[in-house]
Design an enzyme around this catalytic site. Structure first.
Site, PDB file in Angstrom:
ATOM      1  N   LYS A 242     -17.555  74.993  78.438  1.00  0.00           N
ATOM      2  CA  LYS A 242     -17.694  75.718  77.171  1.00  0.00           C
ATOM      3  C   LYS A 242     -19.161  75.961  76.820  1.00  0.00           C
ATOM      4  O   LYS A 242     -19.573  77.093  76.540  1.00  0.00           O
ATOM      5  CB  LYS A 242     -17.014  74.927  76.045  1.00  0.00           C
ATOM      6  CG  LYS A 242     -17.301  75.426  74.621  1.00  0.00           C
ATOM      7  CD  LYS A 242     -16.883  76.882  74.431  1.00  0.00           C
ATOM      8  CE  LYS A 242     -16.986  77.318  72.964  1.00  0.00           C
ATOM      9  NZ  LYS A 242     -18.374  77.504  72.514  1.00  0.00           N
TER      10      LYS A 242
ATOM     11  N   CYS B 273     -23.088  79.762  67.246  1.00  0.00           N
ATOM     12  CA  CYS B 273     -22.732  79.210  68.565  1.00  0.00           C
ATOM     13  C   CYS B 273     -23.871  79.226  69.571  1.00  0.00           C
ATOM     14  O   CYS B 273     -24.214  78.180  70.127  1.00  0.00           O
ATOM     15  CB  CYS B 273     -21.536  79.977  69.148  1.00  0.00           C
ATOM     16  SG  CYS B 273     -20.003  79.764  68.212  1.00  0.00           S
TER      17      CYS B 273
ATOM     18  N   GLY C  31     -28.882  84.610  67.650  1.00  0.00           N
ATOM     19  CA  GLY C  31     -28.646  83.715  66.516  1.00  0.00           C
ATOM     20  C   GLY C  31     -27.167  83.444  66.376  1.00  0.00           C
ATOM     21  O   GLY C  31     -26.409  83.540  67.339  1.00  0.00           O
TER      22      GLY C  31
ATOM     23  N   ASN D 137     -22.134  79.773  77.059  1.00  0.00           N
ATOM     24  CA  ASN D 137     -23.072  80.271  76.052  1.00  0.00           C
ATOM     25  C   ASN D 137     -24.523  80.038  76.457  1.00  0.00           C
ATOM     26  O   ASN D 137     -25.404  80.849  76.160  1.00  0.00           O
ATOM     27  CB  ASN D 137     -22.785  79.623  74.696  1.00  0.00           C
ATOM     28  CG  ASN D 137     -21.576  80.241  74.021  1.00  0.00           C
ATOM     29  OD1 ASN D 137     -21.098  81.298  74.426  1.00  0.00           O
ATOM     30  ND2 ASN D 137     -21.069  79.591  72.993  1.00  0.00           N
TER      31      ASN D 137
ATOM     32  N   LYS E  25      -7.737  78.654  50.094  1.00  0.00           N
ATOM     33  CA  LYS E  25      -7.310  79.183  51.384  1.00  0.00           C
ATOM     34  C   LYS E  25      -5.793  79.088  51.533  1.00  0.00           C
ATOM     35  O   LYS E  25      -5.136  80.021  52.024  1.00  0.00           O
ATOM     36  CB  LYS E  25      -8.000  78.432  52.523  1.00  0.00           C
ATOM     37  CG  LYS E  25      -9.474  78.766  52.684  1.00  0.00           C
ATOM     38  CD  LYS E  25     -10.084  77.982  53.829  1.00  0.00           C
ATOM     39  CE  LYS E  25     -11.560  78.333  53.984  1.00  0.00           C
ATOM     40  NZ  LYS E  25     -12.210  77.527  55.056  1.00  0.00           N
TER      41      LYS E  25
ATOM     42  N   TYR F 147     -25.711  92.398  78.018  1.00  0.00           N
ATOM     43  CA  TYR F 147     -26.786  91.636  77.361  1.00  0.00           C
ATOM     44  C   TYR F 147     -28.185  92.045  77.830  1.00  0.00           C
ATOM     45  O   TYR F 147     -29.169  91.436  77.419  1.00  0.00           O
ATOM     46  CB  TYR F 147     -26.594  90.120  77.532  1.00  0.00           C
ATOM     47  CG  TYR F 147     -25.408  89.594  76.770  1.00  0.00           C
ATOM     48  CD1 TYR F 147     -25.477  89.416  75.382  1.00  0.00           C
ATOM     49  CD2 TYR F 147     -24.213  89.300  77.407  1.00  0.00           C
ATOM     50  CE1 TYR F 147     -24.381  88.960  74.673  1.00  0.00           C
ATOM     51  CE2 TYR F 147     -23.121  88.844  76.703  1.00  0.00           C
ATOM     52  CZ  TYR F 147     -23.203  88.668  75.333  1.00  0.00           C
ATOM     53  OH  TYR F 147     -22.117  88.217  74.632  1.00  0.00           O
TER      54      TYR F 147
ATOM     55  N   ASN G  35     -35.689  89.389  76.549  1.00  0.00           N
ATOM     56  CA  ASN G  35     -36.733  89.409  75.523  1.00  0.00           C
ATOM     57  C   ASN G  35     -38.103  89.082  76.113  1.00  0.00           C
ATOM     58  O   ASN G  35     -39.119  89.660  75.709  1.00  0.00           O
ATOM     59  CB  ASN G  35     -36.386  88.421  74.408  1.00  0.00           C
ATOM     60  CG  ASN G  35     -35.298  88.936  73.488  1.00  0.00           C
ATOM     61  OD1 ASN G  35     -35.183  90.146  73.296  1.00  0.00           O
ATOM     62  ND2 ASN G  35     -34.493  88.048  72.941  1.00  0.00           N
TER      63      ASN G  35
ATOM     64  N   THR H  18     -15.869  73.034  69.403  1.00  0.00           N
ATOM     65  CA  THR H  18     -16.785  72.649  70.471  1.00  0.00           C
ATOM     66  C   THR H  18     -17.248  71.223  70.242  1.00  0.00           C
ATOM     67  O   THR H  18     -17.605  70.835  69.130  1.00  0.00           O
ATOM     68  CB  THR H  18     -18.004  73.583  70.501  1.00  0.00           C
ATOM     69  OG1 THR H  18     -17.547  74.939  70.635  1.00  0.00           O
ATOM     70  CG2 THR H  18     -18.921  73.253  71.670  1.00  0.00           C
TER      71      THR H  18
END
Length: 417
Positions: free
Chosen positions: A215, A272, A269, A219, A39, A261, A230, A126
């Site tokens: 944070k 996060c 998936g 999510n 890297k 959404y 769903n 996180t």
């Protein structure tokens, strides 16, 4: 506290490399610190160290202001150090602090050795709520012999980005979250972001523990919305005349809900959403409470995966060949972590079906889980094949819209593309 003029980013992974590059592209001198020599070599050669759209061209814009090293002492010459190493999930749902501690410790020691007061340590990974105040700051105080908020400073500043759109997500965020050990460091970081971001977004400053909870709550709320969608789709599937697309379009018109959404798709998936949602449930347990909404979102997500598997098994016979289209968890990334496509492919194979897989980014080289399947590198000539009984679209890559499949194969277009 003086303005931040120079930056070090410790951890040049999927997010850290983009952070270092965009800071440099926006005019700041940046040092990237990592233990991976490849890297470091790539960054110093002007090449992207990870796969991410627009990263290569942004590194070109950053030339002359971005360099990489494996020497943590070089971070001492900068005004602020951002830390973004991995924070893996543990079996109980909490996040490991191991990599953060390993990244911060040598820089804290170097800061102490140089006698440099005023350095700002920014945690961008996180963390489990309470980890910064209860684990990271005590380590920094012990290593430096100084007091946080006086001789050095700490901020918690996680990013809200989506893989495949990290560059834009960093430069044009919905908001910037800053948890601060003291008002001076928060003000310095806010001033930095005012120069860094391209939009005039809100900068939310608060205590570190408030920011940690913020944070994971963002999510967790999004996953709750996806799971509700769903759940509704699976219910509507049982009513022959119900149209889930029309239902969701009508629901989303309500301004209290919105269309974001509300898409008839599959399970969520990635690195996060699932684990941040479980982390909120863990945080609740730590203070003697429950987080039933977060737990229900997780259960519904697993039910969505099982529902897809049963639906597919109902369309094929034992030993049939199923083509799973889209193994990454979302378009524009190769990440397959907890993806619907990988889950389906693995369980179909364990039930004795022949499984073919394809993805436009996920390949065996960057996603080793694909090694157990027959991987289609190209889709040319697919319509001439006679051995495919069912094709299932598990990731909404737009390229699948024009895909020509064998006329004898059944198709399950789960994302309605």
């Amino acid at each position: 506290m003086k303005s931040i003029k120079s930056i070090s980013v410790c951890g040049l992974g999927k997010l850290g490399a983009c952070m270092a590059t965009t800071f440099a592209a926006r005019g700041f001198p940046v040092v990237g610190v990592d233990i991976d020599p490849e890297k470091i070599r790539k960054v110093n050669a002007g090449l992207p160290p990870v796969e991410e759209p627009r990263l290569a061209e942004t590194i070109g814009e950053a030339r002359g202001r971005l360099r990489a090293t494996d020497d943590p002492a070089e971070a001492v010459r900068t005004d602020v150090s951002f830390f973004i190493p991995p924070s893996p999930s543990l079996p109980d749902g909490s996040f490991s602090n191991e990599h953060l501690l390993k990244a911060m410790q040598p820089i804290a020691a170097a800061v102490r050795a140089a006698g440099k007061e005023g350095h700002i340590f920014v945690c961008s990974s996180t963390t489990t709520p309470g980890a910064v105040d209860g684990v990271l700051i005590p380590m920094l105080e012990k290593e430096t012999g100084w007091q946080c908020g006086s001789e050095f400073h700490v901020c918690y500043n996680p990013e809200f980005i989506a893989l495949g759109n990290v560059i834009n997500g960093l430069l044009e965020p919905d908001f910037v979250l800053i948890g601060e050990s003291d008002p001076e460091s928060g003000a310095a970081l806010e001033e930095l972001y005012r120069k860094y971001v391209r939009n005039k977004c809100r900068i939310a400053r608060m205590s570190i523990i408030s920011a940690e909870l913020t944070k994971i709550s963002v999510n967790s709320y999004i996953t709750m919305k996806i799971s509700f969608t769903n759940q509704l789709r699976m219910i509507a599937d049982q009513f022959p005349k119900a149209d889930i697309n029309m239902i969701l379009d009508a629901i989303g018109t309500d301004t209290r809900i919105g269309h974001k959404y509300l898409l008839p798709g599959l399970s969520f998936g990635g690195p996060c959403f699932p684990r941040d949602n479980r982390l909120l449930a863990y945080a609740a347990r730590q203070v003697g409470m429950e987080a039933p909404l977060a737990e229900a979102s997780d259960r519904t997500n697993e039910l969505t995966k099982s529902n897809l598997l049963e639906k597919v098994k109902g369309l094929v016979s034992a030993g049939d060949t199923v083509l799973v289209l889209g193994i990454s968890y979302k378009p524009d990334t190769y990440i397959t972590e907890e993806s619907a496509g990988l889950h389906l492919a693995q369980h179909l194979k364990r039930h004795g079906y022949r499984v073919l897989v394809h993805d436009f980014a996920a390949k065996p080289l960057n996603s080793p889980a694909l090694h157990e399947f027959e991987v289609l590198d190209e889709l040319d000539g697919l319509e001439q094949r006679t051995d495919i009984n069912l094709a299932v679209i598990c990731c909404p890559w737009p390229q699948y819209r024009s895909l020509k499949l064998p006329p004898t194969a059944k198709v399950l277009p789960t994302w309605h593309i």
